[in-house]
Write a protein that holds these residues in place. Structure first.
Motif, mmCIF file in Angstrom:
data_model
loop_
_atom_site.group_PDB
_atom_site.id
_atom_site.type_symbol
_atom_site.label_atom_id
_atom_site.label_comp_id
_atom_site.label_asym_id
_atom_site.label_seq_id
_atom_site.Cartn_x
_atom_site.Cartn_y
_atom_site.Cartn_z
ATOM 1 N N GLU A 1 41.076 47.849 36.302
ATOM 2 C CA GLU A 1 41.373 47.389 37.657
ATOM 3 C C GLU A 1 42.866 47.573 37.884
ATOM 4 O OE1 GLU A 1 39.280 46.151 40.006
ATOM 5 O OE2 GLU A 1 37.518 46.329 38.716
ATOM 6 N N GLN A 2 43.261 47.776 39.140
ATOM 7 C CA GLN A 2 44.696 47.873 39.428
ATOM 8 C C GLN A 2 45.002 47.307 40.807
ATOM 9 O OE1 GLN A 2 45.511 52.065 38.981
ATOM 10 N NE2 GLN A 2 45.462 52.391 41.170
ATOM 11 N N ILE A 3 46.249 46.854 40.952
ATOM 12 C CA ILE A 3 46.756 46.321 42.209
ATOM 13 C C ILE A 3 48.170 46.845 42.408
ATOM 14 C CG2 ILE A 3 45.365 44.205 42.178
ATOM 15 C CD1 ILE A 3 47.845 42.741 41.062
ATOM 16 N N GLU B 1 49.093 36.891 40.424
ATOM 17 C CA GLU B 1 48.368 38.134 40.714
ATOM 18 C C GLU B 1 47.811 38.764 39.436
ATOM 19 O OE1 GLU B 1 47.532 39.376 43.746
ATOM 20 O OE2 GLU B 1 48.363 37.497 44.486
ATOM 21 N N LYS C 1 44.714 36.835 38.429
ATOM 22 C CA LYS C 1 43.568 37.245 39.261
ATOM 23 C C LYS C 1 43.047 38.618 38.828
ATOM 24 C CE LYS C 1 45.184 34.922 43.437
ATOM 25 N NZ LYS C 1 45.679 35.161 44.797
ATOM 26 N N LEU C 2 43.980 39.510 38.484
ATOM 27 C CA LEU C 2 43.594 40.849 38.042
ATOM 28 C C LEU C 2 42.765 40.772 36.762
ATOM 29 C CD1 LEU C 2 43.914 43.938 38.494
ATOM 30 C CD2 LEU C 2 46.016 43.789 37.137
ATOM 31 N N SER D 1 39.337 39.559 37.481
ATOM 32 C CA SER D 1 38.495 40.588 38.112
ATOM 33 C C SER D 1 37.881 41.536 37.089
ATOM 34 C CB SER D 1 39.298 41.373 39.159
ATOM 35 O OG SER D 1 40.214 42.258 38.552
#
Length: 67
Positions: free
Chosen positions: A30-32, A45, A48-49, A52
């Motif tokens: 996953e990435q943000i 953050e 949360k990552l 996820s």
């Protein structure tokens, strides 16, 4: 039970996290975008990552060995 590691890459423009087996198999990534709102917001953050990563893994039994 799969021995699994959480890998985190914090860069200037994106932050990525993945579930990786001890044999190098990638289970999920996953990435943000990397925020610029400060350390506390950044850690929230990342938390949360990481959460996820487990959103679609209910049927699998992971043993997290490290980050």
């Amino acid at each position: 039970m799969n021995e699994t590691w959480i890998a985190i890459d914090i860069g200037g423009t994106k932050t990525a996290a993945g579930l990786i087996s001890s044999q190098g198999e990638i289970f999920r990534i996953e990435q943000i975008s990397t925020g610029q709102e400060g350390v506390e917001k950044g850690l929230q953050e990342i938390s949360k990552l990481i959460d996820s990563l487990f959103s679609d893994t209910k049927d699998e039994d992971f043993h997290i060995s490290g980050i």
